[in-house]
Every structure is written in structure tokens, then in C-alpha cells.
Design an enzyme around this catalytic site. Sequence first.
Site, PDB file in Angstrom:
ATOM      1  CD  GLU A   1      27.380  -3.396   9.786  1.00  0.00           C
ATOM      2  OE1 GLU A   1      26.217  -3.103   9.485  1.00  0.00           O
ATOM      3  OE2 GLU A   1      27.997  -2.856  10.720  1.00  0.00           O
TER       4      GLU A   1
ATOM      5  CB  CYS B   1      22.654  -2.471   3.028  1.00  0.00           C
ATOM      6  SG  CYS B   1      23.862  -1.218   3.458  1.00  0.00           S
TER       7      CYS B   1
HETATM    8  P1  NAD Z   1      26.152 -12.417  -0.072  1.00  0.00           P
HETATM    9  O1  NAD Z   1      25.648 -12.806   1.260  1.00  0.00           O
HETATM   10  O2  NAD Z   1      25.709 -13.215  -1.252  1.00  0.00           O
HETATM   11  O3  NAD Z   1      27.749 -12.444  -0.114  1.00  0.00           O
HETATM   12  C1  NAD Z   1      28.556 -11.662   0.731  1.00  0.00           C
HETATM   13  C2  NAD Z   1      29.938 -12.237   0.791  1.00  0.00           C
HETATM   14  O4  NAD Z   1      29.907 -13.496   1.467  1.00  0.00           O
HETATM   15  C3  NAD Z   1      30.579 -12.527  -0.575  1.00  0.00           C
HETATM   16  O5  NAD Z   1      31.928 -12.146  -0.522  1.00  0.00           O
HETATM   17  C4  NAD Z   1      30.459 -14.033  -0.699  1.00  0.00           C
HETATM   18  O6  NAD Z   1      31.423 -14.635  -1.532  1.00  0.00           O
HETATM   19  C5  NAD Z   1      30.654 -14.465   0.744  1.00  0.00           C
HETATM   20  N1  NAD Z   1      30.134 -15.793   1.073  1.00  0.00           N
HETATM   21  C6  NAD Z   1      29.140 -16.491   0.466  1.00  0.00           C
HETATM   22  N2  NAD Z   1      28.947 -17.676   1.097  1.00  0.00           N
HETATM   23  C7  NAD Z   1      29.826 -17.722   2.121  1.00  0.00           C
HETATM   24  C8  NAD Z   1      30.102 -18.675   3.143  1.00  0.00           C
HETATM   25  N3  NAD Z   1      29.431 -19.821   3.233  1.00  0.00           N
HETATM   26  N4  NAD Z   1      31.066 -18.395   4.032  1.00  0.00           N
HETATM   27  C9  NAD Z   1      31.748 -17.225   3.976  1.00  0.00           C
HETATM   28  N5  NAD Z   1      31.534 -16.290   3.024  1.00  0.00           N
HETATM   29  C10 NAD Z   1      30.584 -16.532   2.106  1.00  0.00           C
HETATM   30  O7  NAD Z   1      25.772 -10.884  -0.223  1.00  0.00           O
HETATM   31  P2  NAD Z   1      25.918  -9.954  -1.499  1.00  0.00           P
HETATM   32  O8  NAD Z   1      24.880 -10.347  -2.500  1.00  0.00           O
HETATM   33  O9  NAD Z   1      27.343  -9.897  -1.938  1.00  0.00           O
HETATM   34  O10 NAD Z   1      25.543  -8.524  -0.883  1.00  0.00           O
HETATM   35  C11 NAD Z   1      24.260  -8.023  -0.843  1.00  0.00           C
HETATM   36  C12 NAD Z   1      23.732  -8.042   0.571  1.00  0.00           C
HETATM   37  O11 NAD Z   1      24.614  -7.329   1.413  1.00  0.00           O
HETATM   38  C13 NAD Z   1      22.385  -7.363   0.704  1.00  0.00           C
HETATM   39  O12 NAD Z   1      21.547  -8.114   1.543  1.00  0.00           O
HETATM   40  C14 NAD Z   1      22.735  -6.039   1.365  1.00  0.00           C
HETATM   41  O13 NAD Z   1      21.695  -5.454   2.086  1.00  0.00           O
HETATM   42  C15 NAD Z   1      23.867  -6.440   2.234  1.00  0.00           C
HETATM   43  N6  NAD Z   1      24.663  -5.281   2.616  1.00  0.00           N
HETATM   44  C16 NAD Z   1      24.640  -4.865   3.914  1.00  0.00           C
HETATM   45  C17 NAD Z   1      25.365  -3.757   4.306  1.00  0.00           C
HETATM   46  C18 NAD Z   1      25.357  -3.287   5.730  1.00  0.00           C
HETATM   47  O14 NAD Z   1      26.244  -2.555   6.090  1.00  0.00           O
HETATM   48  N7  NAD Z   1      24.429  -3.672   6.558  1.00  0.00           N
HETATM   49  C19 NAD Z   1      26.141  -3.073   3.361  1.00  0.00           C
HETATM   50  C20 NAD Z   1      26.143  -3.510   2.053  1.00  0.00           C
HETATM   51  C21 NAD Z   1      25.409  -4.626   1.699  1.00  0.00           C
END
Ligand code: NAD
Length: 497
Positions: free
Chosen positions: A238, A272
Site C-alpha cells: 500500500e 495517501c
Molecule cells: P516510509 O516508507 O518512510 O515508512 C513506512 C514504514 O517502513 C515505516 O515503519 C518505516 O520504519 C519502515 N521502513 C523504512 N525502511 C524500511 C526497510 N528498508 N525495510 C522495512 N521497513 C522499512 O513511509 P511513511 O513516511 O511512514 O508513510 C508515508 C507514505 O505512506 C506516503 O507515501 C503515503 O502515501 C503512504 N501511505 C499509503 C497508504 C495506502 O494505503 N496506500 C496509507 C497510508 C500511507
Amino acid sequence: MTTVAPTTATFDSLDPATGEVVGTHPIHDADHVNAVVERARIEASWWESLGFKGRKERLVRWQKYVVQHLDELVELVQRENGKPAGDAALEITLAIDHLHWAAGHAEKVLKRRSVAPGLIMANQAASVAYRPLGVVAVIGPWNYPVFTPMGSIAYALAAGNAVVFKPSEHTPGIGEWLARSFLEAIGRPVLQVVTGFGETGGALCAAGVGKVAFTGSPGTARRVMAACAETLTPVLMEAGGKDAMIVDEDADLDAAAEAAIWGAAANAGQTCAGVERVYVHERVYDDFLRQLTDQAKGLAAEPGGQLGPITMPSQIDIIRRHIDDAIARGGRAVVGGPESVGERYVQPTVLVDVPDDSTAITEETFGPTVTVTKVRDMDEAVAKANSTTYALGSTVFGKARAQEIAERLRAGMTSINAVIAFAGVPSLPFGGIGESGFGRIHGPDGLKEFTYAHAITRQRFKPALAMTTFGRTEKDEQRAGKLVNALYGRGNKKKKA
Ligand code: NAD
């Protein structure tokens, strides 16, 4: 019953409105993550053995616990994420509704059911059941720190899995609250939490779980997928969005403007499936823009305002860059502008005349900004809405052609004459395609996402034509040929003649 003991290194979660420390949390390393996943395997067997009814009864108990402690969770969401209390309560309410739906529908959707075996295999009774994967890892973002991960957690639990949840480093306390509340309500850690940064998430991807449900940015989604490829661990992605709203000439413009500004600026634009682009029919463009402008000017991002702070400080630069890029390429800010971007808060900004190749149109901004573009007709609106690498949600305001326009949009979800309504309907799947990811949470699809299909056939009587035996004769093969011809070949012959 206790969870696995934490490791010693720690980090702080901060209040984005003030920078004050909200809580201190462990940075869990790979050894700890593996131990938690091991423990989760034990919990998964117990949880599966409860059956649908046993799990439903417990999930409803947890749901009631969350409702009874709603104020506590609202306050924590407000402090760690920064959103106003009303927004936090709305997010939690929707999450509770989804939990209730998942618990109540899992049996109907996933239990073993008979399927028609077809004429050739008519001697077989055929059935399929959707069985849990064991341990599901959920890696979550910070923007909807309850609703978003619960879209995976609730459905994975209802489908019979144990869950290990790695919340965002910006909202770890909320993750811990969810796991603690489950333990207090149920008495066993079927839902556990690991906290930390990307490395902790990476360790979870390598821990041999049954599936990783990731929600976050497309860049991290790629890293998660690459890590999971090593162990062939399946993934649900997602990722982000650049959602469009289309306003047709017969739309209720007041309602459309209200939905546009809420979709763009609620949660300080950190949604999102928020509205980032609006395409408006030229006949109503001026009226729509006037109404949108009036409504946007009445909003304020400030302590106690309708808009909270930007949760992740690094996002401020991205929002500023997108506004600057739009203006440098000939766009205009009719509300807000570069001066709207403060140190912690960003004021609502409405941009017009922004060229299609500006980052304000092509990339996820994740701030309370929106571009408004005039289109000559709905064909142009659909083409522009669809011309993005993202494809998550979308909105259409209109009457006569609204359904037709919605069906032409390349998106996982579309709301007509409302904004983001699809996310609140538990029986509808939620997810995207392209850069927005793949797989679905919510609804029957969301339950099946955390299972594997198990097919069973049972021979009821000997087949008239025994084909899977070395005792098969030439005559049997001729009869099989005749049967296939009679069943499926005749229509073609007729057509040829
Ligand atoms: P992010 O990608 O920075 O982090 C998401 C999660 O991934 C965090 O828990 C982070 O610690 C973890 N992470 C980071 N590096 C990793 C790795 N190498 N391996 C495994 N896990 C890792 O995203 P964010 O800034 O927390 O969230 C914002 C983003 O999420 C936006 O792009 C938003 O659109 C998206 N989002 C999507 C939905 C959806 O349902 N499509 C819903 C909410 C948010």
C-alpha cells in the site's frame, strides 16, 4: 502471559507540534525481531485452533476494549501524530468499524465451501477453503497510525494469523498501545509490536513470516520487496497516491468545493488517498474556484486549528519544493503560496495554471496543497486524471455522467459526490495499482489477502471415463475426444459453416 523482553538501545517519539518527547522506545535488532516472530508462531497455532467463532468472540472483546479506552488512544494519536482530536477520533472510529466487520465476516468469506466440479469431473466433490498464512508482519506509516495498519492487522487476525507490527518510528507509542490493549483484552500476545527504524523493518522482512503487509512510500516499498524476494515472502504493498478529483459541469459546486478542500487539507494533507489534483469543466471552473478559495481561506493550520502540524519534518522541504516548482513554471497560488510553509505548520494552498510536468502534478506532495486545472470536457479530465504513475483513489463530482466517468478512471477506488467514502465502507477493497502498490486490504479481498487457498477434491464414484490410469484404452480416448467435441466443439463448427 508476557511478550519477548526488549533490547536496550532506544529512540524518542516527538510531538510534531512542539518537538517535546512523547515516549522512549526500544530499537529492536534482528535477534529480538526473530525471537518475537518465533513467539508469534506459537500464538498463531493457538489462534488458528480457536476457529472462526473463538476468534470472533475475542476480536469483539478487543474492539470493546478499544472503544472503552478511546479517549486514551485519541490523546496519544494527537500527541504523536499531531492531528486534531476530532480527526484522531474519526480515524479510530473507522478502524473499529473495520475490526467489527472483519471479525463478523471472516467465517462467511473464508470457510470451506463447495464449488461445482464441472461436467468432465462430475464424479468429484470439490471444495476450497482460505487458510491462515501463520505469522503476518505489518509495517506501517505514521499518517493514519491506527486506521492504516489496522486495515491489515484486523483482517490478518480475523483470517486466523498472528501479527507482528512494526509501526512508523514517528508513531511507535500508538503501535505499542494497540498490542498492549490486545494483550489486556485477550490475555495472549497474538498481536505483538517491534519498534525501531528501517533496519527493524528490514529484519522483519527477513524473519521468514508468511506475508509482509507494507504501507508507506513507493521507495521503501521497493526495498521491502527486494528484501522479501530473498525468502520468497509474499508482500502486500500500500504505497502513495496522487489522487485526482473531477468536477463535471452539472456538479453541486458547493459540495464539490467542500469535498476538495477537505480531501486536500484534512490531516494537514498527509493522506495517501487525499485530493492533490482537481480537474474542472471549463463551464463551471470560475464558480468552483471561487467557492474553493472562499472555503480554503477560512482554514488555519495552528495549535488548536482544523489543521495540525506536518508530522515528519523532512516533508516540509518536499511541500515547499512542489509549490516553488509550480510557481516557477508559470502556476499561481490563489490561496497561500510559498509563504504558507512554516517550520512545523503549512497553511492551505490552492495552485492554478500549473503545467502537467510540474512536480506539484506528478509527485505526491503530502501537504495541504491542491492544484486546480480547467478542462474543456470530461474526456480531457479523465485523460489527465489517469496520466500518473500512481493510481490509488479518485473522486468524481457530477450527475448525469458521474458513474460513466468513475468507470473510466484508472484507480483502485472512486467516490462519487463524496470524498474518500470508499475507505470507510468495510465491505469494499482498498488498494492501488502502479506506484500505489498492489494487493488489497478491507472487505472480502482484504481477508483473503492474508490466507492461501486450499483446494480439496473427493471422488464420489468411479468416473464414466477413467483417464488418469494406465489402464486407459484407445476406446476411452476416442470417447473422451467425442465428449470434448460434443461439449465444446459444436459451436465452432456451426460458426464456420
Ligand atoms: P516510509 O516508507 O518512510 O515508512 C513506512 C514504514 O517502513 C515505516 O515503519 C518505516 O520504519 C519502515 N521502513 C523504512 N525502511 C524500511 C526497510 N528498508 N525495510 C522495512 N521497513 C522499512 O513511509 P511513511 O513516511 O511512514 O508513510 C508515508 C507514505 O505512506 C506516503 O507515501 C503515503 O502515501 C503512504 N501511505 C499509503 C497508504 C495506502 O494505503 N496506500 C496509507 C497510508 C500511507
